[in-house]
Design an enzyme around this catalytic site. Structure first.
Site, PDB file in Angstrom:
ATOM      1  N   THR A   1     -23.703  -8.493 -17.665  1.00  0.00           N
ATOM      2  CA  THR A   1     -22.848  -8.130 -18.802  1.00  0.00           C
ATOM      3  C   THR A   1     -23.608  -7.252 -19.797  1.00  0.00           C
ATOM      4  O   THR A   1     -24.557  -7.690 -20.444  1.00  0.00           O
ATOM      5  CB  THR A   1     -22.253  -9.332 -19.542  1.00  0.00           C
ATOM      6  OG1 THR A   1     -21.501 -10.150 -18.628  1.00  0.00           O
ATOM      7  CG2 THR A   1     -21.314  -8.860 -20.668  1.00  0.00           C
TER       8      THR A   1
ATOM      9  N   HIS B   1     -18.457 -12.347 -17.448  1.00  0.00           N
ATOM     10  CA  HIS B   1     -17.631 -11.522 -16.565  1.00  0.00           C
ATOM     11  C   HIS B   1     -17.473 -10.109 -17.127  1.00  0.00           C
ATOM     12  O   HIS B   1     -16.408  -9.502 -17.052  1.00  0.00           O
ATOM     13  CB  HIS B   1     -16.256 -12.167 -16.348  1.00  0.00           C
ATOM     14  CG  HIS B   1     -15.671 -11.888 -14.989  1.00  0.00           C
ATOM     15  ND1 HIS B   1     -15.798 -12.749 -13.926  1.00  0.00           N
ATOM     16  CD2 HIS B   1     -14.955 -10.841 -14.518  1.00  0.00           C
ATOM     17  CE1 HIS B   1     -15.179 -12.254 -12.877  1.00  0.00           C
ATOM     18  NE2 HIS B   1     -14.660 -11.094 -13.205  1.00  0.00           N
TER      19      HIS B   1
END
Length: 413
Positions: A332, A300
């Site tokens: 990411t 995330h």
């Protein structure tokens, strides 16, 4: 002895080429940006601190994000010589469709707070570039308006499972009705991560006004002009928008999310389904056995669990275990086209860009997103040419070496 002479004006002017001035200030600053980091610096100058830090920041000590970026910086390329790669084709196939460069725009929440064109700019730029655009459950543009901004391109929808399940189900149905072709079932946000920059800045929806924020915004009047003269922020899934981002997420998300929820969504969703937020090999194998179409290795953006696994480090083993069964994406920390090439060389089917897209958006709206895509695609092409490969399919693991700073120690039972 060099023989000297008086300069001849004609010869002098042959050596000089005067650059044509660019009168458009936005175009001028975007043309000067040669990297995503350049766009980041422009975005930081033009965006109030709270909004910029929401994009730029991560959880707690921000170690997950730093390690993800370090992993890409520690890639060593292994070029092959005397292998001409004159005409490079960056097209690849991902989740049932083609994409010219092998990346998609990742889902981002509260996007119009960064710059008021928001998801419309992202979807329009994606359409022009021939790449997919992903709308977040917490996006600030409706499903239908994103479809209108990208009517002929590929739209993906990222779904959170809410405490009120019917909200999530209805969003999935709306996205299907709008002909979004892929759903990203997101599993790494049962609760909000501790995003300390947001807490320190008092970042909330709607924005909190304090003396500090007023002083910070005073030198950025263009941002406030855009914010106050465009339609108010609206969220597809939040009926209440009072509080910090963490409070909003904790109130909306359900920590009891399970495989049962995945089964329900699979019954609702007619298109491709991807599980986003996979962070270990065992979960990847379990999901592959359940027949999902794809996995996105992601922590995330470092915004949830600090010290989470680095997705790029996970990639080779996940590819070995399930790469023949599911498509594997990576996000990411991606900030350059070389990062994307490294992922593709290790077997990724696609990559996703989040912050890189938002830096461009904050730097220049739709034109800034176009510039982000242009920079990354040019870097991909240049890296492939220097490696001696002409197509994405020619990239192989032998093209890179992963230099490891962090070596796992013995496991503890």
């Amino acid at each position: 002895m060099v023989q000297r002479q008086f300069p001849r004006p004609r010869e002098v002017f042959e050596l000089l080429r005067f650059k044509k001035p660019t009168w458009n200030a936005r175009r001028r600053r975007l043309d000067a940006a040669l990297t995503i980091y350049d766009l980041r610096r422009i975005a930081q100058r033009r965006t109030p601190r709270a909004a910029f830090d929401y994009t730029d920041g991560a959880a707690e000590q921000e170690l997950s994000l730093a390690r993800a970026r370090q992993a890409f910086e520690d890639v060593e390329f292994n070029p092959r010589i005397l292998r001409p790669a004159v005409d490079v084709d960056t097209t690849t196939t991902m989740l049932g469709g083609s994409s010219r460069p092998p990346f998609a725009i990742a889902p981002t929440g509260f996007t119009r707070l960064m710059q008021t064109e928001g998801e419309t700019a992202g979807a329009g730029a994606a359409a022009a570039a021939g790449i997919p655009f992903t709308l977040s459950t917490l996006g600030t543009t409706s499903i239908e308006d994103v479809r209108a901004a990208n009517p002929a391109g590929r739209n993906w929808f990222q779904l959170y499972i809410m405490r009120d399940r019917e909200i999530s189900y209805e969003l999935a149905r709306r996205a299907a009705a709008a002909e979004f072709d892929t759903l990203h079932f997101t599993v790494d946000t049962p609760v909000a991560g501790a995003r300390l920059r947001d807490n320190r800045n008092g970042f909330s929806i709607p924005p909190q006004i304090s003396l500090r924020t007023l002083l910070n915004a005073a030198v950025r009047p263009w941002w406030w002009f855009d914010f106050l003269t465009t339609p108010k922020l609206e969220f597809a899934s939040l009926s209440s928008t009072g509080g910090t981002v963490g409070e909003l997420l904790d109130a909306a998300m359900d920590p009891t999310i399970s495989y049962d929820d995945l089964d329900v969504i699979r019954d609702i969703w007619p298109g491709k389904i991807v599980v986003k937020g996979v962070q270990n090999v065992d979960d990847a194998k379990d999901l592959a056995s359940r027949g999902v179409d794809g996995l996105v290795l992601s922590n995330h953006g470092g915004r949830q669990l600090d010290r989470a696994p680095v997705p790029f480090h996970l990639l080779p083993e996940v590819v070995r275990e399930v790469g023949n069964d599911v498509e594997i994406g990576v996000d990411t920390g991606i900030m350059t086209g070389a990062d994307i090439v490294a992922c593709m060389a290790l077997g990724a089917s696609f990559t996703m860009i989040g912050r890189a897209y938002l830096y461009g958006l904050m730097a220049g709206g739709r034109q800034g997103v176009d510039r982000t895509i242009d920079i990354l695609e040019a870097e991909i092409v240049r890296t492939m040419k220097l490696l001696g490969v002409s197509t994405i399919a020619e990239l192989e693991p032998h093209h890179i070496t992963q230099l490891r700073r962090l070596t796992p120690g013995p496991s503890h039972s």
